[in-house]
Design a protein around this motif. Structure first.
Motif, PDB file in Angstrom:
ATOM      1  N   LEU A 147      37.194  65.335   1.676  1.00 44.12           N
ATOM      2  CA  LEU A 147      37.035  64.340   2.733  1.00 44.12           C
ATOM      3  C   LEU A 147      35.561  64.011   2.953  1.00 44.12           C
ATOM      4  N   LYS A 148      34.705  65.026   2.868  1.00 47.39           N
ATOM      5  CA  LYS A 148      33.266  64.796   3.003  1.00 47.39           C
ATOM      6  C   LYS A 148      32.760  63.927   1.849  1.00 47.39           C
ATOM      7  N   ASP A 149      33.205  64.243   0.635  1.00 50.95           N
ATOM      8  CA  ASP A 149      32.821  63.433  -0.534  1.00 50.95           C
ATOM      9  C   ASP A 149      33.291  61.990  -0.379  1.00 50.95           C
ATOM     10  N   LYS A 150      34.509  61.831   0.115  1.00 53.12           N
ATOM     11  CA  LYS A 150      35.055  60.490   0.314  1.00 53.12           C
ATOM     12  C   LYS A 150      34.204  59.707   1.310  1.00 53.12           C
ATOM     13  N   GLU A 151      33.821  60.370   2.404  1.00 53.73           N
ATOM     14  CA  GLU A 151      33.007  59.706   3.418  1.00 53.73           C
ATOM     15  C   GLU A 151      31.649  59.306   2.846  1.00 53.73           C
ATOM     16  N   GLU A 152      31.036  60.207   2.072  1.00 56.32           N
ATOM     17  CA  GLU A 152      29.742  59.898   1.455  1.00 56.32           C
ATOM     18  C   GLU A 152      29.868  58.722   0.488  1.00 56.32           C
ATOM     19  N   LEU A 153      30.934  58.701  -0.292  1.00 61.65           N
ATOM     20  CA  LEU A 153      31.156  57.592  -1.226  1.00 61.65           C
ATOM     21  C   LEU A 153      31.364  56.273  -0.481  1.00 61.65           C
ATOM     22  N   GLU A 154      32.087  56.331   0.624  1.00 61.91           N
ATOM     23  CA  GLU A 154      32.302  55.113   1.405  1.00 61.91           C
ATOM     24  C   GLU A 154      30.981  54.595   1.978  1.00 61.91           C
ATOM     25  N   GLN A 155      30.126  55.522   2.426  1.00 65.86           N
ATOM     26  CA  GLN A 155      28.818  55.115   2.943  1.00 65.86           C
ATOM     27  C   GLN A 155      27.962  54.501   1.839  1.00 65.86           C
ATOM     28  N   ARG A 156      27.964  55.125   0.663  1.00 66.97           N
ATOM     29  CA  ARG A 156      27.195  54.577  -0.458  1.00 66.97           C
ATOM     30  C   ARG A 156      27.709  53.208  -0.854  1.00 66.97           C
ATOM     31  N   LEU A 157      29.027  53.051  -0.851  1.00 68.67           N
ATOM     32  CA  LEU A 157      29.612  51.762  -1.193  1.00 68.67           C
ATOM     33  C   LEU A 157      29.203  50.697  -0.174  1.00 68.67           C
ATOM     34  N   ALA A 158      29.211  51.059   1.089  1.00 71.66           N
ATOM     35  CA  ALA A 158      28.802  50.103   2.124  1.00 71.66           C
ATOM     36  C   ALA A 158      27.339  49.710   1.942  1.00 71.66           C
ATOM     37  N   MET A 159      26.485  50.688   1.626  1.00 77.66           N
ATOM     38  CA  MET A 159      25.069  50.387   1.395  1.00 77.66           C
ATOM     39  C   MET A 159      24.902  49.474   0.183  1.00 77.66           C
ATOM     40  N   GLN A 160      25.636  49.765  -0.872  1.00 78.67           N
ATOM     41  CA  GLN A 160      25.543  48.942  -2.077  1.00 78.67           C
ATOM     42  C   GLN A 160      26.055  47.541  -1.809  1.00 78.67           C
ATOM     43  N   ASP A 161      27.113  47.413  -1.032  1.00 77.61           N
ATOM     44  CA  ASP A 161      27.613  46.083  -0.671  1.00 77.61           C
ATOM     45  C   ASP A 161      26.553  45.309   0.103  1.00 77.61           C
ATOM     46  N   CYS A 162      25.878  46.011   1.010  1.00 78.44           N
ATOM     47  CA  CYS A 162      24.820  45.379   1.790  1.00 78.44           C
ATOM     48  C   CYS A 162      23.682  44.923   0.873  1.00 78.44           C
ATOM     49  N   GLN A 163      23.314  45.773  -0.065  1.00 79.95           N
ATOM     50  CA  GLN A 163      22.242  45.424  -1.000  1.00 79.95           C
ATOM     51  C   GLN A 163      22.654  44.252  -1.890  1.00 79.95           C
ATOM     52  N   VAL A 164      23.899  44.231  -2.319  1.00 81.77           N
ATOM     53  CA  VAL A 164      24.385  43.116  -3.144  1.00 81.77           C
ATOM     54  C   VAL A 164      24.319  41.819  -2.350  1.00 81.77           C
ATOM     55  N   ASN A 165      24.714  41.872  -1.081  1.00 78.19           N
ATOM     56  CA  ASN A 165      24.643  40.680  -0.232  1.00 78.19           C
ATOM     57  C   ASN A 165      23.203  40.205  -0.080  1.00 78.19           C
ATOM     58  N   GLU A 166      22.290  41.152   0.116  1.00 79.88           N
ATOM     59  CA  GLU A 166      20.881  40.783   0.225  1.00 79.88           C
ATOM     60  C   GLU A 166      20.389  40.133  -1.059  1.00 79.88           C
ATOM     61  N   LEU A 167      20.778  40.708  -2.188  1.00 80.75           N
ATOM     62  CA  LEU A 167      20.363  40.146  -3.476  1.00 80.75           C
ATOM     63  C   LEU A 167      20.951  38.758  -3.691  1.00 80.75           C
ATOM     64  N   GLN A 168      22.184  38.572  -3.296  1.00 82.62           N
ATOM     65  CA  GLN A 168      22.798  37.247  -3.423  1.00 82.62           C
ATOM     66  C   GLN A 168      22.068  36.230  -2.553  1.00 82.62           C
ATOM     67  N   PHE A 200      16.213  49.436  -5.756  1.00 80.87           N
ATOM     68  CA  PHE A 200      17.528  48.974  -6.186  1.00 80.87           C
ATOM     69  C   PHE A 200      17.458  47.527  -6.682  1.00 80.87           C
ATOM     70  N   PHE A 201      16.624  46.704  -6.010  1.00 85.39           N
ATOM     71  CA  PHE A 201      16.481  45.318  -6.424  1.00 85.39           C
ATOM     72  C   PHE A 201      15.950  45.251  -7.853  1.00 85.39           C
ATOM     73  N   TRP A 202      14.988  46.100  -8.195  1.00 81.54           N
ATOM     74  CA  TRP A 202      14.435  46.123  -9.554  1.00 81.54           C
ATOM     75  C   TRP A 202      15.537  46.525 -10.537  1.00 81.54           C
ATOM     76  N   PHE A 203      16.366  47.497 -10.145  1.00 84.33           N
ATOM     77  CA  PHE A 203      17.465  47.914 -11.010  1.00 84.33           C
ATOM     78  C   PHE A 203      18.398  46.751 -11.281  1.00 84.33           C
ATOM     79  N   CYS A 204      18.723  45.984 -10.240  1.00 80.58           N
ATOM     80  CA  CYS A 204      19.602  44.829 -10.421  1.00 80.58           C
ATOM     81  C   CYS A 204      18.956  43.790 -11.333  1.00 80.58           C
TER      82      CYS A 204
END
Length: 176
Positions: free
Chosen positions: A63-84, A168-172
Motif C-alpha cells: 500500500l505504501k508503494d502504491k501511494e508513492e507510485l500514485e504520487q510520482r504519477l501525479a507529479m509526472q502528469d503535472c510535469q507533462v502538462n507544464e511541458l505541453q 525532467f524537462f531536459w530528459f523530455c
C-alpha cells in the motif's frame, strides 16, 4: 471499458484464489483437529498468527508503494502538462515571429517597389537599416528552426531557456 473476455478471466482468477484459500483453510482445520494435545494446537495457532502478521506487513508495504507510485504519477502528469504548455507557448511564439517577418517583409517590399517613396520620407535611415537587419535575423532564425536536427533544437532550447541538463524537462527534450 473492459471486454467480456477480460471480465470473465478476472472472475475465474478471483474464484480460483477463493478456492485455494478455502482449501488452505480446510487443511489448517484438519491439522488443528488432528493435533493430539493443547501444546500442538497452540503452536498451530501461533504459526497462523505469524503468517497473518507477515501478510499484514507485506500488505502495508504494498500500500505504501502504491501511494508513492500514485504520487510520482501525479507529479509526472503535472510535469507533462507544464511541458505541453511550454511547447504551446513556443509554437505561438514561432507563429508570432513568422507573422512579424511577413509584415516587415511586406513593408520593405512596399518601400522598395515605390521609387517615389524615399526612406527619409517614411522613416529614418537608421530605423530602416535596423528593420532590414531584424528581418534578416528573423529569416535566419526561421530557416534554422526548420532545418535543424532534433539534437540541435535541444541545444538551442538549452541555450535560450537555460534548462539544467539533469532536469525532467531536459530528459523530455532528449527523448524527442
Amino acid at each position: 471499458m473492459y471486454s467480456s473476455h477480460t471480465l470473465v478471466s478476472e472472475l475465474v482468477r478471483l474464484l480460483h484464489k477463493a478456492l485455494e484459500a478455502a482449501q488452505q483453510e480446510k487443511r489448517t482445520s484438519k491439522q488443528f483437529l488432528a493435533a493430539a494435545g493443547e501444546q500442538e494446537r497452540l503452536e498451530l495457532v501461533r504459526h497462523k498468527e505469524r503468517c497473518i502478521a507477515d501478510l499484514d506487513s507485506r500488505l502495508e508495504a504494498l500500500l505504501k508503494d502504491k501511494e508513492e507510485l500514485e504520487q510520482r504519477l501525479a507529479m509526472q502528469d503535472c510535469q507533462v502538462n507544464e511541458l505541453q504548455q511550454h511547447v504551446q507557448l513556443m509554437m505561438e511564439k514561432n507563429n508570432a515571429k513568422q507573422e512579424v517577418i511577413l509584415k516587415l517583409s511586406e513593408q520593405v517590399a512596399a518601400c522598395m517597389a515605390d521609387p517615389q517613396r524615399t526612406v527619409a520620407n517614411s522613416m529614418g535611415t537608421e530605423t530602416f537599416c535596423r528593420l532590414q537587419e531584424k528581418i534578416e535575423h528573423l529569416k535566419v532564425i526561421l530557416k534554422v528552426t526548420f532545418t535543424l536536427q532534433p539534437w540541435e533544437v535541444r541545444q538551442l532550447l538549452f541555450q535560450e531557456t537555460r534548462v539544467k541538463p539533469h532536469s525532467f524537462f531536459w530528459f523530455c527534450l532528449t527523448t524527442m
